[in-house]
Scaffold this motif. Sequence first.
Motif, PDB file in Angstrom:
ATOM      1  N   ASN A 124       0.565  -6.425  41.207  1.00 48.22           N
ATOM      2  CA  ASN A 124       0.446  -7.044  39.886  1.00 48.22           C
ATOM      3  C   ASN A 124      -0.759  -6.509  39.120  1.00 48.22           C
ATOM      4  N   PHE A 125      -1.851  -6.255  39.841  1.00 50.75           N
ATOM      5  CA  PHE A 125      -3.060  -5.695  39.233  1.00 50.75           C
ATOM      6  C   PHE A 125      -2.774  -4.293  38.685  1.00 50.75           C
ATOM      7  N   ILE A 126      -2.050  -3.488  39.467  1.00 50.01           N
ATOM      8  CA  ILE A 126      -1.699  -2.135  39.044  1.00 50.01           C
ATOM      9  C   ILE A 126      -0.807  -2.178  37.804  1.00 50.01           C
ATOM     10  N   LYS A 127       0.194  -3.052  37.824  1.00 57.16           N
ATOM     11  CA  LYS A 127       1.101  -3.177  36.674  1.00 57.16           C
ATOM     12  C   LYS A 127       0.349  -3.601  35.420  1.00 57.16           C
ATOM     13  N   ALA A 128      -0.544  -4.568  35.570  1.00 58.04           N
ATOM     14  CA  ALA A 128      -1.320  -5.045  34.421  1.00 58.04           C
ATOM     15  C   ALA A 128      -2.222  -3.940  33.881  1.00 58.04           C
ATOM     16  N   SER A 129      -2.851  -3.200  34.777  1.00 54.83           N
ATOM     17  CA  SER A 129      -3.742  -2.103  34.374  1.00 54.83           C
ATOM     18  C   SER A 129      -2.963  -0.978  33.706  1.00 54.83           C
ATOM     19  N   CYS A 130      -1.787  -0.676  34.241  1.00 54.47           N
ATOM     20  CA  CYS A 130      -0.966   0.413  33.701  1.00 54.47           C
ATOM     21  C   CYS A 130      -0.401   0.093  32.324  1.00 54.47           C
ATOM     22  N   ILE A 158      -5.934   0.296  46.834  1.00 52.78           N
ATOM     23  CA  ILE A 158      -6.482  -0.071  45.527  1.00 52.78           C
ATOM     24  C   ILE A 158      -6.857  -1.547  45.480  1.00 52.78           C
ATOM     25  N   GLN A 159      -5.976  -2.378  46.071  1.00 54.49           N
ATOM     26  CA  GLN A 159      -6.144  -3.833  46.007  1.00 54.49           C
ATOM     27  C   GLN A 159      -6.295  -4.261  44.538  1.00 54.49           C
ATOM     28  N   ARG A 160      -7.400  -4.930  44.222  1.00 55.93           N
ATOM     29  CA  ARG A 160      -7.649  -5.294  42.814  1.00 55.93           C
ATOM     30  C   ARG A 160      -9.000  -4.747  42.366  1.00 55.93           C
ATOM     31  N   ASN A 161      -9.296  -3.552  42.853  1.00 57.49           N
ATOM     32  CA  ASN A 161     -10.579  -2.913  42.587  1.00 57.49           C
ATOM     33  C   ASN A 161     -10.427  -1.906  41.434  1.00 57.49           C
ATOM     34  N   PRO A 162     -10.984  -2.215  40.251  1.00 54.92           N
ATOM     35  CA  PRO A 162     -10.824  -1.327  39.085  1.00 54.92           C
ATOM     36  C   PRO A 162     -11.328   0.094  39.323  1.00 54.92           C
ATOM     37  N   ARG A 163     -12.438   0.210  40.018  1.00 56.00           N
ATOM     38  CA  ARG A 163     -12.994   1.541  40.282  1.00 56.00           C
ATOM     39  C   ARG A 163     -12.106   2.337  41.227  1.00 56.00           C
ATOM     40  N   GLN A 164     -11.577   1.663  42.242  1.00 58.29           N
ATOM     41  CA  GLN A 164     -10.671   2.326  43.183  1.00 58.29           C
ATOM     42  C   GLN A 164      -9.381   2.739  42.478  1.00 58.29           C
TER      43      GLN A 164
END
Length: 199
Positions: free
Chosen positions: A35-41, A61-67
């Motif tokens: 979900n974090f990846i989808k939201a960021s993308c 990646i988990q929910r790590n913005p830098r990763q």
Amino acid sequence: MARTILTFSLIFLSLFYVPTKIESTKVAATSPATNFIKASCSATTYPILCVKSLSVYASSIQRNPRQLVETALTVSLERAQSTKTFVARLTKFKGLKPRERAAIKDCFEEMSDNVDRLSMSIKELKSMGQARGKEFIWHMSNVETWVSAALTDDSTCVDGFSGRTLNGRIKSSIKARMTNLAQVTSNALALCNHFAEKY
């Protein structure tokens, strides 16, 4: 003779081969990391490609913005390296027109620069540690500059094949590769920009 035909066939088939990572089909599509990846993308120009290329790395990646940014840059670098290898093979292709050979040679140089710039951007991101304030801005500015330059390399390569005299399978295959690489790099740049603004 048979060996020559086989070699030609393999080179010809490689013109249309674009490697992709196999996605794990049922890896918790609704997990927090996914979900974090989808939201960021959603902040990128090519969100579907972004999710597709990064979701396979959700566990790291988990929910790590830098990763997330580092992974996006690494994916872009892998595509750039693959494209550079592909273009290098084309330089050995028999029966090229002089203009085709020159365009391929220029494209190879652009891809070499592309790989260098993306590599530098990843190193810069890793070396910034826990930088904050002006130091963080300085590091991220370097990252964004190099990724933006890598994106320019992609379009410069394609521009070298402009004109009807260079129309054909080689031009089409290079354009397809460059389009994919440019889209992945564009997404990586968008994620870099978002990370720089937010943090």
